[in-house]
Design an enzyme around this catalytic site. Structure first.
Site, PDB file in Angstrom:
ATOM      1  N   ASP A  93    -120.970  15.355 -40.371  1.00 12.44           N
ATOM      2  CA  ASP A  93    -120.539  14.876 -39.067  1.00 12.44           C
ATOM      3  C   ASP A  93    -121.742  14.978 -38.126  1.00 12.44           C
ATOM      4  O   ASP A  93    -122.679  15.740 -38.364  1.00 12.44           O
ATOM      5  CB  ASP A  93    -119.342  15.696 -38.563  1.00 12.44           C
ATOM      6  CG  ASP A  93    -118.600  14.984 -37.435  1.00 12.44           C
ATOM      7  OD1 ASP A  93    -119.054  13.909 -36.998  1.00 12.44           O
ATOM      8  OD2 ASP A  93    -117.572  15.519 -36.981  1.00 12.44           O
ATOM      9  N   ASP A 265    -110.927  14.567 -43.900  1.00 12.78           N
ATOM     10  CA  ASP A 265    -111.444  15.939 -43.969  1.00 12.78           C
ATOM     11  C   ASP A 265    -110.650  16.751 -42.966  1.00 12.78           C
ATOM     12  O   ASP A 265    -110.100  16.192 -42.002  1.00 12.78           O
ATOM     13  CB  ASP A 265    -112.920  16.016 -43.547  1.00 12.78           C
ATOM     14  CG  ASP A 265    -113.049  16.055 -42.038  1.00 12.78           C
ATOM     15  OD1 ASP A 265    -112.851  15.012 -41.409  1.00 12.78           O
ATOM     16  OD2 ASP A 265    -113.272  17.154 -41.474  1.00 12.78           O
TER      17      ASP A 265
END
Ligand code: GUN
Length: 369
Positions: A93, A265
């Site tokens: 990320d 996720d």
């Protein structure tokens, strides 16, 4: 662009997608759940164990690894994969989300975000270019654009201006990329339908190898999240992977897949585990509860793991005594449970029976009780 997505089947009953995601470090069946390894570790598990309880693709965080130990140390080990001895695939990320969720006293400017370290108070700056530079050093197969995730109850005007800036940041990140890592664009726009559609349209014009859906599961209701997914499903390119960020409760995984999502996720399974909550095939349990004091059965009689020999009574004791093994057992269970769930979801898609599966699963798991 070093990934390739193949859509192989669309469930006739639900419209859910089954596909293959080819990456430099493996090919993965989708829909897939990715365990979170924020600091180059999936908390409490060894890489060998992560392999057993994942499908081989995990997530790391730019924000945390940039601050500690620093991306150059990670790079010197050959990136996150070398650092933690993970031979599977990786996604990172961008840090945007953490800047907005972990820090206060931020100053959002066109060039990036000025903020203070969430622990030390040190002054820091993160920008779209910096987020790419760090992610290049961390070396994941799939990386994310730097974005702002506005609060779910932000005004229309705030969300509109934030989205416009996030789109400019996506463009800048794309220009800054010097590797063949697959950079995804992140759809934002809060709970405003026109902004969500505009975000998707502009990102699709920029032509990313995959699209993330951000800004959800941040305090809005489940029905609002499902509405946004329903809105985006028909407009997202069929031939690119779609990743719903930060979503991972068992019911949301099923509902997300039905609405066309391929990748997920979430810290929920691992964080819940460390707080004593287990996902099991017959529902969620809190292992500290008194009812398990004398329970000699395994955590989940329908899911065999290397820890199945231990009784609930023993695991409860470990939690009460604050013994680390308890957290390991529960982390393993929760990830093994989600791995099994995703496998069953994929099978149900291939058999064109995902809506039937949803009914069976929700009854078994307790959502319809
Ligand atoms: N993780 C969960 N939600 C988000 C989001 O909106 N943006 C980013 N970058 N990461 C996320």
């Amino acid at each position: 662009m070093a990934i390739r997505f193949e859509l192989l089947h669309t469930c006739k009953q639900s419209g859910a997608r089954y596909g293959l995601l080819h990456t430099p470090h493996g090919t993965f069946e989708t829909p897939i759940f990715m365990p979170v390894g924020t600091l180059a570790t999936v908390k409490t598990l060894t890489p060998e164990e992560i392999k057993e309880v994942s499908d081989g693709l995990i997530l790391g965080n730019t924000y945390h690894l940039w601050l500690q130990p620093g991306e150059d140390i990670v790079k010197a080990h050959g990136g996150i994969r070398g650092f933690m001895h993970w031979d599977g695939a990786l996604l990172t990320d961008s840090g945007g989300f953490q800047v907005f969720s972990l820090t206060d006293m931020r100053k959002i400017k066109e060039e990036g975000v000025y903020f203070k370290h969430h622990k030390s108070g040190e002054s820091l700056f993160l920008s779209p270019e910096k987020a790419i530079e760090i992610q290049e050093k961390l070396g994941a197969d799939i990386i994310m654009s730097f974005d702002e995730c506005p609060p779910h109850d932000a005004s229309y005007e705030y969300t509109r201006d934030s989205l416009a800036r996030t789109l400019r940041w996506a463009e800048r990140g794309k220009k800054a990329l010097t590797t063949d890592q697959a950079l995804f664009g992140i759809v934002q726009g809060g709970l405003y339908d026109d902004l969500r559609l505009e975000s998707a349209k502009k990102l699709i014009e920029m032509d990313f190898p995959g699209y993330s859906i951000g800004g959800l599961s941040v305090g809005e209701s489940k029905s609002e999240m499902y509405r946004i997914l329903d809105l985006l499903n028909p407009v997202m390119p069929k031939d690119k992977p779609r990743y719903l960020m930060g979503v991972g409760s068992p019911d949301d995984l099923v509902e997300g897949v039905i609405r066309g999502v391929d990748m997920f996720d979430c810290v929920l399974p691992t964080r819940n585990a460390r707080h004593g909550t287990a996902f099991t095939t017959t529902g969620k349990i809190q292992i500290r509860n008194k009812q398990f004091e004398w329970d000699m059965t395994s955590l989940d009689p329908n899911l065999q793991t290397p820890f199945s020999k231990y009784s609930k009574s023993y695991i409860r004791h470990l939690f009460k005594a604050e013994e680390i093994l308890g957290m390991r057992i529960m982390t393993y269970q929760n990830l093994a449970f989600l791995k099994q769930l995703m496998k069953e979801i994929r099978q149900a898609i291939l058999e064109d029976r995902l809506l039937d599966f949803k009914k069976e699963f929700f009854t078994r798991y307790g959502y319809l009780k």
